[in-house]
Scaffold this motif. Sequence first.
Motif, PDB file in Angstrom:
ATOM      1  N   GLY A  25       0.269  -0.865   0.163  1.00 41.83           N
ATOM      2  CA  GLY A  25      -0.017  -0.277   0.140  1.00 41.83           C
ATOM      3  C   GLY A  25       1.198   1.486  -0.162  1.00 41.83           C
ATOM      4  O   GLY A  25       0.640   1.916   0.143  1.00 41.83           O
ATOM      5  N   ALA A  26       2.442   0.987  -0.348  1.00 45.54           N
ATOM      6  CA  ALA A  26       3.133   2.418  -0.215  1.00 45.54           C
ATOM      7  C   ALA A  26       2.898   3.451  -1.298  1.00 45.54           C
ATOM      8  O   ALA A  26       2.874   4.521  -1.167  1.00 45.54           O
ATOM      9  CB  ALA A  26       4.308   2.133   0.333  1.00 45.54           C
ATOM     10  N   ALA A  50       0.708  -6.926  -3.140  1.00 37.71           N
ATOM     11  CA  ALA A  50       1.851  -6.953  -2.908  1.00 37.71           C
ATOM     12  C   ALA A  50       2.188  -7.390  -4.017  1.00 37.71           C
ATOM     13  O   ALA A  50       2.233  -8.760  -3.997  1.00 37.71           O
ATOM     14  CB  ALA A  50       2.490  -7.266  -1.342  1.00 37.71           C
ATOM     15  N   GLY A  51       3.490  -7.032  -4.936  1.00 37.67           N
ATOM     16  CA  GLY A  51       4.469  -7.444  -5.908  1.00 37.67           C
ATOM     17  C   GLY A  51       5.625  -6.975  -6.246  1.00 37.67           C
ATOM     18  O   GLY A  51       5.271  -5.770  -5.667  1.00 37.67           O
ATOM     19  N   ILE A  52       5.757  -7.517  -7.094  1.00 38.69           N
ATOM     20  CA  ILE A  52       7.852  -7.259  -7.802  1.00 38.69           C
ATOM     21  C   ILE A  52       7.495  -7.790  -8.758  1.00 38.69           C
ATOM     22  O   ILE A  52       7.425  -8.439  -9.279  1.00 38.69           O
ATOM     23  CB  ILE A  52       8.969  -7.427  -6.794  1.00 38.69           C
ATOM     24  CG1 ILE A  52       8.902  -8.981  -6.649  1.00 38.69           C
ATOM     25  CG2 ILE A  52       8.645  -6.830  -5.605  1.00 38.69           C
ATOM     26  CD1 ILE A  52      10.143  -8.999  -6.078  1.00 38.69           C
ATOM     27  N   LEU A  64      -3.189  -0.936   5.847  1.00 33.24           N
ATOM     28  CA  LEU A  64      -1.483  -0.705   4.712  1.00 33.24           C
ATOM     29  C   LEU A  64      -0.782  -1.910   5.130  1.00 33.24           C
ATOM     30  O   LEU A  64      -0.011  -1.509   6.278  1.00 33.24           O
ATOM     31  CB  LEU A  64      -1.434   0.760   4.365  1.00 33.24           C
ATOM     32  CG  LEU A  64      -2.546   1.992   3.908  1.00 33.24           C
ATOM     33  CD1 LEU A  64      -2.274   2.556   3.852  1.00 33.24           C
ATOM     34  CD2 LEU A  64      -3.138   1.330   3.127  1.00 33.24           C
ATOM     35  N   CYS A  65       0.135  -1.959   3.992  1.00 35.67           N
ATOM     36  CA  CYS A  65       1.450  -2.498   4.554  1.00 35.67           C
ATOM     37  C   CYS A  65       2.167  -2.772   3.665  1.00 35.67           C
ATOM     38  O   CYS A  65       2.089  -2.846   2.917  1.00 35.67           O
ATOM     39  CB  CYS A  65       1.189  -4.622   5.161  1.00 35.67           C
ATOM     40  SG  CYS A  65       0.922  -5.305   4.322  1.00 35.67           S
ATOM     41  N   ASP A  66       3.537  -3.112   3.820  1.00 37.22           N
ATOM     42  CA  ASP A  66       4.405  -2.221   2.524  1.00 37.22           C
ATOM     43  C   ASP A  66       5.952  -2.544   3.322  1.00 37.22           C
ATOM     44  O   ASP A  66       6.339  -2.126   4.379  1.00 37.22           O
ATOM     45  CB  ASP A  66       4.433  -0.992   1.636  1.00 37.22           C
ATOM     46  CG  ASP A  66       5.149  -1.282   0.651  1.00 37.22           C
ATOM     47  OD1 ASP A  66       4.161  -0.874  -0.230  1.00 37.22           O
ATOM     48  OD2 ASP A  66       6.344  -1.059   0.822  1.00 37.22           O
ATOM     49  N   GLY A  84      -1.628   0.281  -5.319  1.00 33.81           N
ATOM     50  CA  GLY A  84      -1.698  -0.157  -3.586  1.00 33.81           C
ATOM     51  C   GLY A  84      -1.710   1.355  -3.366  1.00 33.81           C
ATOM     52  O   GLY A  84      -3.108   1.510  -2.382  1.00 33.81           O
ATOM     53  N   ARG A  85      -0.721   1.901  -3.654  1.00 29.63           N
ATOM     54  CA  ARG A  85      -1.421   3.657  -3.327  1.00 29.63           C
ATOM     55  C   ARG A  85      -2.583   4.739  -3.262  1.00 29.63           C
ATOM     56  O   ARG A  85      -3.516   5.023  -2.692  1.00 29.63           O
ATOM     57  CB  ARG A  85      -0.121   4.787  -3.153  1.00 29.63           C
ATOM     58  CG  ARG A  85      -0.257   6.103  -2.617  1.00 29.63           C
ATOM     59  CD  ARG A  85       0.295   7.332  -2.611  1.00 29.63           C
ATOM     60  NE  ARG A  85       1.125   7.095  -2.165  1.00 29.63           N
ATOM     61  CZ  ARG A  85       2.432   7.812  -1.867  1.00 29.63           C
ATOM     62  NH1 ARG A  85       2.666   8.616  -2.157  1.00 29.63           N
ATOM     63  NH2 ARG A  85       3.118   7.643  -0.240  1.00 29.63           N
ATOM     64  N   GLU A  86      -3.114   4.360  -4.866  1.00 31.13           N
ATOM     65  CA  GLU A  86      -3.762   4.429  -5.322  1.00 31.13           C
ATOM     66  C   GLU A  86      -5.558   4.636  -5.315  1.00 31.13           C
ATOM     67  O   GLU A  86      -6.314   4.498  -4.725  1.00 31.13           O
ATOM     68  CB  GLU A  86      -3.654   4.418  -7.062  1.00 31.13           C
ATOM     69  CG  GLU A  86      -2.842   5.246  -7.328  1.00 31.13           C
ATOM     70  CD  GLU A  86      -3.327   6.543  -7.312  1.00 31.13           C
ATOM     71  OE1 GLU A  86      -4.153   7.053  -7.516  1.00 31.13           O
ATOM     72  OE2 GLU A  86      -2.296   8.064  -7.142  1.00 31.13           O
TER      73      GLU A  86
END
Length: 163
Positions: free
Chosen positions: A43-44, A122-124, A64-66, A48-50
């Motif tokens: 969520g950072a 969360a993802g990369i 939120l976590c990040d 996630g933020r949007e």
Amino acid sequence: MLHALNASFARMKMPAPDTLTYHAWDFSRMQDVNNKLAVITGGAMGMGRELALQLADEGAHVALCDVDAVALQETAELCSAKGVTASTFQCDASNEKQVLAFRDHVADTHRTDHIHLLFNNAGIGGGGSFVNDTREDWDRCFNICWHGVYYCARVHADVGSRN
């Protein structure tokens, strides 16, 4: 809300989804989210933020976590400015113990174990051609994008199933 999401994509310099994928972003099919609790991993920043900001616009409280504590706090402050409760927890979604701690943080901070929405965001990516990525790159990507979703869904499943 869909128009606002398209504007969000523009701010992130991303193309808006085509009409075949709008159903994934069309919150008009969703019940009212006012005073509901949304849990968002990753969520950072970015999507996630949007997502957090759009849900806050609709009156949803967000947890939120990040891994990025600074950007996470910025997102929470932006959400709180919209009049909702926004909590943060620095957490690596691929670490099951940290995800369990995040679940407990959500329950303690929001004084409930009743969540309404879970967004495993969360993802990369690998950052290049998978042919050139190292095994460590692949393992990190897989752990976050697959195990992270599994851990977050599993630890919140007992909570979400009561909703």
